[in-house]
Design a protein around this motif. Structure first.
Motif: not given
Length: 94
Positions: A27-35
């Motif tokens: 919920t936090i780390i994955g979405p923040a690393l997209i791109g």
């Protein structure tokens, strides 16, 4: 430097479950690393530790909010992804 694992506590798995850490990855780390570019390992690691987690103690960045176990797992996945992007074996990344 001291790194703190994030454990669930309670009675399940003698309190050593990691559902909270897994949730932080999803919920936090994955979405923040997209791109982000997976070949820029140092930048991604610093981003996770300093900006996403941001917790410090007397020894330095302690990774208390998201869990060192969550951050380390993602760091290793990023390293593997970076090697794949560069088309090199994982052991040659550094």
């Amino acid at each position: 430097m001291s790194a703190l694992e994030l454990r669930d506590g309670g009675s399940d798995y003698l309190g050593k479950g990691v559902s909270k850490a897994v949730s932080n990855v999803n919920t936090i780390i994955g979405p923040a690393l997209i791109g982000k570019n997976p070949t820029d390992q140092t930048s991604i690691d610093n981003f996770m530790v300093q900006q996403l987690d941001g917790t410090q103690n007397e020894w330095g960045w302690c990774k208390q909010k998201l869990g060192a176990n969550a951050i380390l797992a993602v760091s290793l996945a990023v390293c593997k992804a970076g090697a794949a992007v560069l088309n090199i074996p994982l052991y040659k990344v550094y």
